[in-house]
Structure formats: C-alpha cells, structure tokens
Design a protein around this motif. Sequence first.
Motif, PDB file in Angstrom:
ATOM      1  N   ASP A  61      -3.324   1.268   5.660  1.00 31.88           N
ATOM      2  CA  ASP A  61      -4.267   0.572   4.741  1.00 31.88           C
ATOM      3  C   ASP A  61      -3.643  -0.521   3.898  1.00 31.88           C
ATOM      4  O   ASP A  61      -4.049  -1.127   3.414  1.00 31.88           O
ATOM      5  CB  ASP A  61      -5.054   1.525   4.008  1.00 31.88           C
ATOM      6  CG  ASP A  61      -5.812   2.473   4.627  1.00 31.88           C
ATOM      7  OD1 ASP A  61      -6.497   2.001   5.917  1.00 31.88           O
ATOM      8  OD2 ASP A  61      -5.971   3.759   4.450  1.00 31.88           O
ATOM      9  N   HIS A  62      -2.102  -0.688   3.950  1.00 30.07           N
ATOM     10  CA  HIS A  62      -1.504  -1.497   3.049  1.00 30.07           C
ATOM     11  C   HIS A  62      -0.500  -2.339   4.067  1.00 30.07           C
ATOM     12  O   HIS A  62      -0.026  -1.881   5.129  1.00 30.07           O
ATOM     13  CB  HIS A  62      -0.687  -0.840   2.419  1.00 30.07           C
ATOM     14  CG  HIS A  62      -1.348  -0.273   1.044  1.00 30.07           C
ATOM     15  ND1 HIS A  62      -2.204   0.911   1.326  1.00 30.07           N
ATOM     16  CD2 HIS A  62      -1.631  -0.505  -0.291  1.00 30.07           C
ATOM     17  CE1 HIS A  62      -2.938   1.048  -0.003  1.00 30.07           C
ATOM     18  NE2 HIS A  62      -2.667   0.317  -0.840  1.00 30.07           N
ATOM     19  N   THR A  63      -0.376  -3.585   3.782  1.00 30.19           N
ATOM     20  CA  THR A  63       0.197  -4.534   4.549  1.00 30.19           C
ATOM     21  C   THR A  63       2.005  -4.593   4.232  1.00 30.19           C
ATOM     22  O   THR A  63       2.895  -4.737   5.022  1.00 30.19           O
ATOM     23  CB  THR A  63       0.089  -6.076   4.529  1.00 30.19           C
ATOM     24  OG1 THR A  63      -0.004  -6.385   3.092  1.00 30.19           O
ATOM     25  CG2 THR A  63      -1.420  -6.380   5.030  1.00 30.19           C
ATOM     26  N   GLU A  64       2.352  -4.378   3.001  1.00 31.19           N
ATOM     27  CA  GLU A  64       3.583  -4.200   2.487  1.00 31.19           C
ATOM     28  C   GLU A  64       4.235  -3.046   2.657  1.00 31.19           C
ATOM     29  O   GLU A  64       3.819  -1.761   2.445  1.00 31.19           O
ATOM     30  CB  GLU A  64       3.793  -4.633   0.983  1.00 31.19           C
ATOM     31  CG  GLU A  64       3.192  -5.899   0.484  1.00 31.19           C
ATOM     32  CD  GLU A  64       3.593  -6.104  -0.715  1.00 31.19           C
ATOM     33  OE1 GLU A  64       4.519  -6.461  -1.323  1.00 31.19           O
ATOM     34  OE2 GLU A  64       2.354  -6.218  -1.639  1.00 31.19           O
ATOM     35  N   PRO A  65       5.476  -2.766   3.467  1.00 28.94           N
ATOM     36  CA  PRO A  65       5.940  -1.494   3.708  1.00 28.94           C
ATOM     37  C   PRO A  65       6.730  -1.064   2.559  1.00 28.94           C
ATOM     38  O   PRO A  65       7.038  -1.717   1.459  1.00 28.94           O
ATOM     39  CB  PRO A  65       7.016  -1.923   4.758  1.00 28.94           C
ATOM     40  CG  PRO A  65       7.443  -3.372   4.527  1.00 28.94           C
ATOM     41  CD  PRO A  65       6.303  -4.064   4.098  1.00 28.94           C
TER      42      PRO A  65
END
Length: 261
Positions: A61-65
């Motif tokens: 659900d998030h783009t940044e690792p």
Amino acid sequence: MIVTTAGRTNEEWTNIAKVVAKDLQCSFQKRNKQSVKAMIERFQDDVLVIGKQRFELYNRDHTEPFFFHPNMAVVRIKRLMQGEVDPMLDAMGLSSGMSLLDCTMGLGSDSIVASYIVGNAGHVSAVEANPFMAYLVNWGLKTWDSEGIQLADSMKRIRVVDANHYDFLKEQEDNSFDVVYFDPMFNETIQESKGIRPLTGWAEFIDLTPESIHEALRVAKVRVVLKDHYQSPRFKRHGFQQIIRKTALFHYGFINVKESH
C-alpha cells in the motif's frame, strides 16, 4: 510476506534470502527479472528484497520502501564527540555504564546514540513490535558498513527484541534497567520527518497506557522518559515532567522513579 533477491544477485545472496525467508516463516520466490511492483501485484502481498547493499521492505500500500539506515544517529554522535549536548541524553540522565530499555525502537536511531554513551560497560535493549522491522533493523545494526569504529560498535552492542513493549515489560524484573524510554509514533511525527516516512507502513501505532507506564516505573531504576509532540496530552496524562524547548516541535518528559513511589 514474500522474500526475494535484488535484481542482480548471486548464489550467496540467494541462499541468504532463503535463510531470511525461513527465519521469518515467509515464502521465498525467485526474482526472475520481475519488478517489485509486478511481484506485489502477482502475489498480492508485501515484499522483502534481500540485496548486498541493504534489505528493503515494500508494503503493497506504500510506494517508498523501508530500509535500515542509522539516520540522524551519525550526526548526533559526531556532535557528542565535539562536546555538544543531546537533549534526549540530558532527559535520560544517561552516562557510561548505564542500561536503557528503548520500548519503541523504530529505526533504532535513539538506541544507537544511547549505546554510544553507555559504552561497553552499559547495555541497550530495543523493543520492536513489528517482526519484519525488528529483523531488518537487527540485521542492519549488525552489518552496517560504518567508517567509524565507535558507531559500528555502538550499533552492534544493541540487543533487539521482537515483542510488544507491554508484554516485554511485564516479563522484566524490578529495577532491571536504569532508564525506560518511549517514543511512540504519532501523526505529527509522520508529517514533520521525511526520513522516517517509509516507516508508516510498518510501524505499530500502539498508544501508551497507564499499565505500560506502571510497568515501566517498576522496571526502571532511575527514570522513565517520553519523547512526544510539544502539544501532546500524554505528558500530563501520565505524569511526566515536560522539558520545554521553545524552538523544538518535540519535547521530552521524565518521571523520576523515586518520586513516583
């Protein structure tokens, strides 16, 4: 959780990825030149990428690792070496040979600074409720390629505990740590700190309870310390003496154990 390798890998790191998958009781899947996004869509799950440079957690659900980095700990330790003060250490009253229980590890930045101060004679235990974060940060602390031997030693000395802080506190003996520390996640933290934004997909938003504070006061010998937004109601709610820092968005508060009894 799916565990895989970085795009370019070798047999050694493939085997490491398989070990990590076994440790975390997750499924290992070969990368096969797929993008992380494609793997998330294929397996409909979060992905942990095992690479030589670092481990990266990708939340579907998030783009940044999320990945381990000592963050501001490096800058703070350099300032301490130059004789500057650190507000957290002042609030804790921490010095060489003391012990700290960090109940909210996150990326471990505060634990690293504390470990540097307490040195070989002291010790720091850091509790993290999310098992994947605990594993990733523990690996990072033990393997980070640091130019400074003092930073590397400080990181390696930290004991990482995968547990809910309240459950862990209940298991500890009375007066078993000099200082018990809380830095709970809250909305203002996310808004103001870009460096820990990827943490939002993994952090356990566990509010402090009177029961947690009660256990912390039993476990601590000297102080229980809280870091929170300067407008947080937690300081008054739990009886912390708030240290006012006029230009800072985050304040520290403390309860002296002897005064609390």
